[in-house]
Design an enzyme around this catalytic site. Structure first.
Site, mmCIF file in Angstrom:
data_model
loop_
_atom_site.group_PDB
_atom_site.id
_atom_site.type_symbol
_atom_site.label_atom_id
_atom_site.label_comp_id
_atom_site.label_asym_id
_atom_site.label_seq_id
_atom_site.Cartn_x
_atom_site.Cartn_y
_atom_site.Cartn_z
ATOM 1 N N MET A 273 0.851 -1.195 0.000
ATOM 2 C CA MET A 273 0.000 0.000 0.000
ATOM 3 C C MET A 273 0.884 1.241 0.000
ATOM 4 S SD MET A 273 -3.471 -0.929 1.981
ATOM 5 C CE MET A 273 -2.955 -0.619 3.635
ATOM 6 N N LYS B 173 4.975 -10.090 9.624
ATOM 7 C CA LYS B 173 4.388 -9.197 10.636
ATOM 8 C C LYS B 173 2.865 -9.314 10.582
ATOM 9 C CE LYS B 173 3.544 -4.689 10.689
ATOM 10 N NZ LYS B 173 2.248 -4.437 11.159
ATOM 11 N N SER C 232 6.379 -0.605 10.570
ATOM 12 C CA SER C 232 5.031 -0.487 10.031
ATOM 13 C C SER C 232 4.817 0.957 9.595
ATOM 14 C CB SER C 232 4.007 -0.847 11.123
ATOM 15 O OG SER C 232 2.740 -0.336 10.784
ATOM 16 N N SER C 233 4.041 1.137 8.545
ATOM 17 C CA SER C 233 3.753 2.506 8.098
ATOM 18 C C SER C 233 3.026 3.292 9.183
ATOM 19 C CB SER C 233 2.883 2.473 6.837
ATOM 20 O OG SER C 233 3.580 1.813 5.816
ATOM 21 N N ARG C 234 2.332 2.577 10.065
ATOM 22 C CA ARG C 234 1.543 3.286 11.087
ATOM 23 C C ARG C 234 2.408 3.759 12.261
ATOM 24 N NH1 ARG C 234 -2.852 -0.489 9.350
ATOM 25 N NH2 ARG C 234 -4.420 0.870 8.381
ATOM 26 N N LEU D 100 6.634 3.090 1.675
ATOM 27 C CA LEU D 100 7.536 1.946 1.850
ATOM 28 C C LEU D 100 8.615 2.228 2.901
ATOM 29 C CD1 LEU D 100 7.974 0.971 -1.913
ATOM 30 C CD2 LEU D 100 6.228 0.231 -0.275
ATOM 31 N N HIS D 101 8.887 1.215 3.709
ATOM 32 C CA HIS D 101 9.972 1.285 4.696
ATOM 33 C C HIS D 101 10.863 0.058 4.489
ATOM 34 C CE1 HIS D 101 7.545 -1.694 6.720
ATOM 35 N NE2 HIS D 101 6.556 -0.823 6.873
ATOM 36 N N HIS E 68 9.252 -3.348 3.765
ATOM 37 C CA HIS E 68 8.819 -3.606 2.383
ATOM 38 C C HIS E 68 10.036 -3.907 1.505
ATOM 39 C CE1 HIS E 68 5.490 -0.776 3.689
ATOM 40 N NE2 HIS E 68 4.798 -1.799 3.226
#
Ligand code: PAF
Length: 285
Positions: A30, A151, A187-189, A33-34, A37
């Site tokens: 989605m 994850k 996590s993106s969050r 990216l980190h 990913h």
């Protein structure tokens, strides 16, 4: 690296790729990216001759009250990161392209049981949205391999079940969870966390590790006697715990001892940010 924003144009770009590559690996994302990913992308590149990545914030997997509108969208940065990893093609479709009649009217794929527990209970319809978009992307891209992160272990198990049930000729591979130095799963969050919540957040992984070690070392113990105090520790630190549960991996049924392949799953909120993580456990001998 080719960037295709239109699924109608995708086939024309995929066919030269298929011509030169015996195997194609696919990483659906989605965006935002980190390193988690990028580790999946590197794994995909090592596993196949060509790599396709999709970036699509999938409306169908967000409930009305969730963060679809504010979900971080960082397409330019994502594309530069993917260029550096040697990705061959990136698909960045619009919601109208994927769901011409809106996601609410779209045919849905439902994986029974596995999708009802854990995050499925707190986020009804979430995994139908995930399965539907992943199935659709599989049909569009036609990969030999697809890579998903551990994850999101429940998501990974559900996708594997969907692929088996629908006889899709795709090898689903899993990538290890990437963590910050203090153990917090990437996590993106995580970027939503305030500085004080970010300082507390690593307790989630520390709790999974200590609780998991005790469950494995004392298989005759009632899991609740170990899990309940762990839940309290998290709550005292400021987490609102949605679940902390020991479940068997093939069915996601609750189990009462670590005598089979299982995992301890957690979802907990700090402020408005919901974090999930898990640790896989196996019987000690
Ligand atoms: O894990 C995610 O980022 C999403 O659920 C996925 C698999 C890309 C489907 O939208």
């Amino acid at each position: 690296m080719i960037v295709v924003s239109d699924t109608a144009a995708l086939a024309e770009h995929l066919s030269p790729l298929r011509h030169r590559a015996d195997t194609i690996a696919f990483v659906p994302t989605m965006g935002n990216l980190h390193d988690g990913h990028l580790a999946l992308v590197n794994q995909a590149r090592a596993a196949a001759d060509a790599v396709v990545v999709s970036i699509f914030v999938n409306p169908m997997q967000f409930a009305a009250h969730e963060d679809l509108d504010t979900y971080p969208r960082t397409l330019d940065d994502d594309l530069s990161a993917l260029r550096k990893t040697g990705v061959d093609l990136v698909l960045t479709p619009s919601a109208d392209d994927i769901y011409p009649n809106t996601s609410a009217r779209h045919t849905a794929i439902h994986v029974p049981k596995l999708g009802d527990a854990l995050c499925g209970k707190d986020r009804p319809g979430h995994f139908d949205g995930v399965c539907t978009v992943v199935y659709k992307l599989f049909r569009l891209v036609g990969p030999d391999i697809a890579v998903f992160g551990q994850k999101d272990l429940q998501q990974l198990l559900i996708i594997k079940r969907m692929v088996a049930d629908l006889s899709l000729p795709i090898d689903i591979q899993s990538g290890a969870t990437q963590r910050a130095e203090d153990g917090l799963a990437l996590s993106s969050r995580n970027q939503y966390l305030s500085a004080s919540d970010r300082a507390v957040a690593p307790l989630l992984w520390q709790t999974l590790q200590s609780c998991g070690a005790t469950l494995t070392a004392t298989p005759d113990c009632e899991p609740a006697s170990i899990i309940d105090p762990a839940r309290k520790t998290l709550e005292q630190a400021g987490f609102t715990v949605d679940y902390l549960e020991l479940r068997e991996l093939s069915t996601l049924q609750l189990v009462d001892s670590v005598d089979q392949e299982c995992a301890l799953f957690v979802a907990a909120r700090l402020g408005d940010t919901r974090l999930i993580d898990n640790i896989q456990l196996a019987a000690s001998s």
